[in-house]
Scaffold this active site. Structure first.
Site, PDB file in Angstrom:
ATOM      1  N   ALA A  19      40.646  18.227  39.349  1.00 44.42           N
ATOM      2  CA  ALA A  19      39.535  17.510  38.728  1.00 44.42           C
ATOM      3  C   ALA A  19      38.990  16.387  39.596  1.00 44.42           C
ATOM      4  CB  ALA A  19      39.977  16.947  37.381  1.00 44.42           C
ATOM      5  N   GLY A  20      39.619  16.123  40.739  1.00 38.29           N
ATOM      6  CA  GLY A  20      39.130  15.056  41.601  1.00 38.29           C
ATOM      7  C   GLY A  20      39.165  13.692  40.941  1.00 38.29           C
ATOM      8  N   SER A  28      42.507  15.115  46.720  1.00 38.78           N
ATOM      9  CA  SER A  28      42.115  15.249  45.313  1.00 38.78           C
ATOM     10  C   SER A  28      40.605  15.431  45.197  1.00 38.78           C
ATOM     11  CB  SER A  28      42.567  14.007  44.534  1.00 38.78           C
ATOM     12  OG  SER A  28      41.958  13.935  43.268  1.00 38.78           O
ATOM     13  N   HIS A 137      43.793   8.040  34.286  1.00 34.61           N
ATOM     14  CA  HIS A 137      44.636   9.188  33.937  1.00 34.61           C
ATOM     15  C   HIS A 137      46.107   8.918  34.209  1.00 34.61           C
ATOM     16  CE1 HIS A 137      43.970   9.900  38.238  1.00 34.61           C
ATOM     17  NE2 HIS A 137      44.956  10.770  38.237  1.00 34.61           N
ATOM     18  N   ARG A 138      46.406   8.057  35.168  1.00 35.32           N
ATOM     19  CA  ARG A 138      47.795   7.753  35.481  1.00 35.32           C
ATOM     20  C   ARG A 138      48.331   6.604  34.632  1.00 35.32           C
ATOM     21  NH1 ARG A 138      50.527   9.500  40.731  1.00 35.32           N
ATOM     22  NH2 ARG A 138      51.956   9.901  38.993  1.00 35.32           N
ATOM     23  N   GLU A 174      52.523   0.877  41.590  1.00 43.08           N
ATOM     24  CA  GLU A 174      52.520   2.325  41.812  1.00 43.08           C
ATOM     25  C   GLU A 174      53.921   2.888  42.059  1.00 43.08           C
ATOM     26  OE1 GLU A 174      49.448   4.412  42.089  1.00 43.08           O
ATOM     27  OE2 GLU A 174      48.683   2.714  40.938  1.00 43.08           O
ATOM     28  N   HIS A 248      48.853   5.374  49.091  1.00 43.92           N
ATOM     29  CA  HIS A 248      50.201   4.854  48.864  1.00 43.92           C
ATOM     30  C   HIS A 248      50.892   4.731  50.217  1.00 43.92           C
ATOM     31  CE1 HIS A 248      50.053   6.803  44.639  1.00 43.92           C
ATOM     32  NE2 HIS A 248      49.920   5.504  44.507  1.00 43.92           N
ATOM     33  N   CYS A 365      55.850  12.816  47.283  1.00 45.56           N
ATOM     34  CA  CYS A 365      55.233  12.456  45.993  1.00 45.56           C
ATOM     35  C   CYS A 365      56.000  13.063  44.827  1.00 45.56           C
ATOM     36  CB  CYS A 365      53.791  12.962  45.928  1.00 45.56           C
ATOM     37  SG  CYS A 365      52.634  12.069  46.964  1.00 45.56           S
TER      38      CYS A 365
END
Length: 447
Positions: A19-20, A28, A137-138, A174, A248, A365
């Site tokens: 979904a980018g 992404s 979203h995160r 994060e 990150h 990740c």
């Protein structure tokens, strides 16, 4: 005391799609709207876990989250039955549906920051859940992540799981993706390197892409985790590389024991940082990759540094890499020079993780590193530890519930919601987690 690093890998969720959603993560953005294969994604991750477990590296699994996450859509004003909520959001605001359906919890390097018992003032293992404030979203992940970690690390005499920091930009955190631990044997006290992208009152920050981690958050996490103040270094990531897609620190550096493998341009004031580490970490070795051999752009596109550096009993190390590194002549050439050079890295292990890579998540990740003594490892929920039986059970579970093709339009299918809830209900029993998902605690149902 003897201790080992256990890698807890995230299992890809049933709604894995492109979904980018992650501005600043170039993979992404580049793969937005492509067709995904959730079944293949989950199996690629499981194969990595099992292969490393078979090679003698302890592995465990962290399950996916409930997606689409209906409670958040209700918070955003969509009402009715679950099916009606899905229909309304798909028609009126499909971008919200994509956000609440993201399978991003699979990247468990962002789930929490870990402090092993050898580093903490109270002698417990500490885990602080990350708030992931920078991306909507995160930011939804923290409450369920906390429930899952408490179900896995459920012995409160040995483990302390802390809630995420408040959801404000000043405290953007994060997790372990911006944290390294350096030292000798795993059971000895180590030096914790917290990496941030910005701090209040400091104008040194990226201009194109957001700096997701703040120094204020890193300092708070170190306090929550009760890390001995003598064993902490805070360092700023080079803002120029953030603007080149290094969202990150684990996209530009990876550490293990005494080794820091990083790009020449990874950190702001890198010369001073490495000198500080040499002074404070016995036997410290920096393997700096020069920009003349691997550009930042090539490091980002191949995820050279989003690799896992794993220790064997004899002190040698294996570097676990995505297939994209082998397919890039310059990066692969550098890696073979690295193998021949005088350093602990003695083997390259390559995995096909394309489904995750296309969303900007490589081997590192997908895993959360937790250093555990034998006694602590015995106290972990044994049902999540990877072995032949669990590998077969999870593959069968994936075959039963996962689709092999998913587009953004499919997210509105109420059957996908039902499939996901049934699958997670079964999985939480297989992994002996209890009722960790909101739909289970609400009496659930499928509608």
């Amino acid at each position: 005391m003897n201790a080992w690093e256990v890698n807890f890998d995230g299992l890809v969720g049933l709604t894995h799609h492109y979904a980018g959603l992650s501005f600043g993560n170039e993979a992404s953005t580049r793969h937005r709207f492509q067709v995904s294969n959730p079944r293949l994604a989950a199996k690629q991750g499981l194969l990595k876990m099992k292969t490393l477990a078979d090679a003698g590296f302890p592995q465990a699994v962290i399950p996916p989250h409930e997606r689409p996450f209906i409670p958040v859509l209700r918070q955003l004003g969509f009402s009715g039955s679950d099916e009606q909520v899905l229909e309304k959001v798909a028609r009126q605001a499909p971008h919200w549906l994509s956000s609440v359906s993201s399978a991003s919890p699979m990247w468990v390097a962002n789930a929490a920051t870990i402090a092993p018992s050898a580093d903490t003032l109270d002698g417990k293992v500490h885990l602080t859940v990350a708030n992931l404030n920078n991306k909507f979203h995160r930011s939804l992940e923290a409450p369920v992540t906390e429930s899952l970690l408490k179900a896995i690390f459920n012995d409160e005499e040995k483990f302390s799981v802390h809630s995420a920091l408040p959801q404000v930009a000043l405290l953007g955190d994060e997790g372990a993706a911006n944290h390294n631990r350096l030292g000798g044997h795993y059971g000895e006290p180590g030096m914790q390197l917290f990496v941030y992208g910005r701090e209040e009152g400091n104008d040194t920050r990226p201009s194109r892409y957001p700096a997701r981690q703040t120094r204020e958050a890193s300092e708070a996490v170190a306090r929550l985790n009760q890390v001995n103040p003598q064993q902490v270094i805070f360092a700023q990531q080079n803002p120029d590389v953030i603007d080149q897609g290094v969202f990150h620190n684990d996209v530009i550096a990876v550490s293990n024991r005494q080794v820091l493998f990083c790009h020449q341009q990874a950190f702001a004031r890198q010369v001073q940082l490495l000198a500080n580490l040499r002074a404070r970490v016995n036997g410290f070795m920096a393997i700096e990759v020069p920009a003349t051999q691997v550009s930042v752009s090539d490091a980002v596109s191949t995820y050279l540094f989003n690799s896992q550096l794993l220790s064997r009993d004899d002190g040698s190390m294996m570097l676990v890499l995505p297939q994209e590194c082998r397919e890039h002549a310059g990066v692969w050439g550098y890696l073979n020079e690295l193998l021949a050079a005088d350093n602990p890295i003695s083997e390259l292990k390559v995995f096909d993780l394309r489904e995750s890579m296309a969303n900007g998540g490589g081997p590192a990740c997908l895993r959360l590193r937790v250093v555990l003594t034998e006694e602590e490892r015995q106290a972990v929920n044994p049902a999540v530890m990877m072995n032949d039986t669990l590998f077969n059970v999870l593959n069968d579970w994936v075959d039963r519930y996962y689709r092999d093709r998913l587009t953004a339009a499919d997210l509105a299918d109420p059957q996908l919601l039902r499939e996901g809830r049934e699958a997670l209900d079964v999985l939480s029993q297989l992994l002996n987690l209890g009722s960790v998902y909101p739909f289970q605690r609400e009496g659930g149902g499928n509608g």
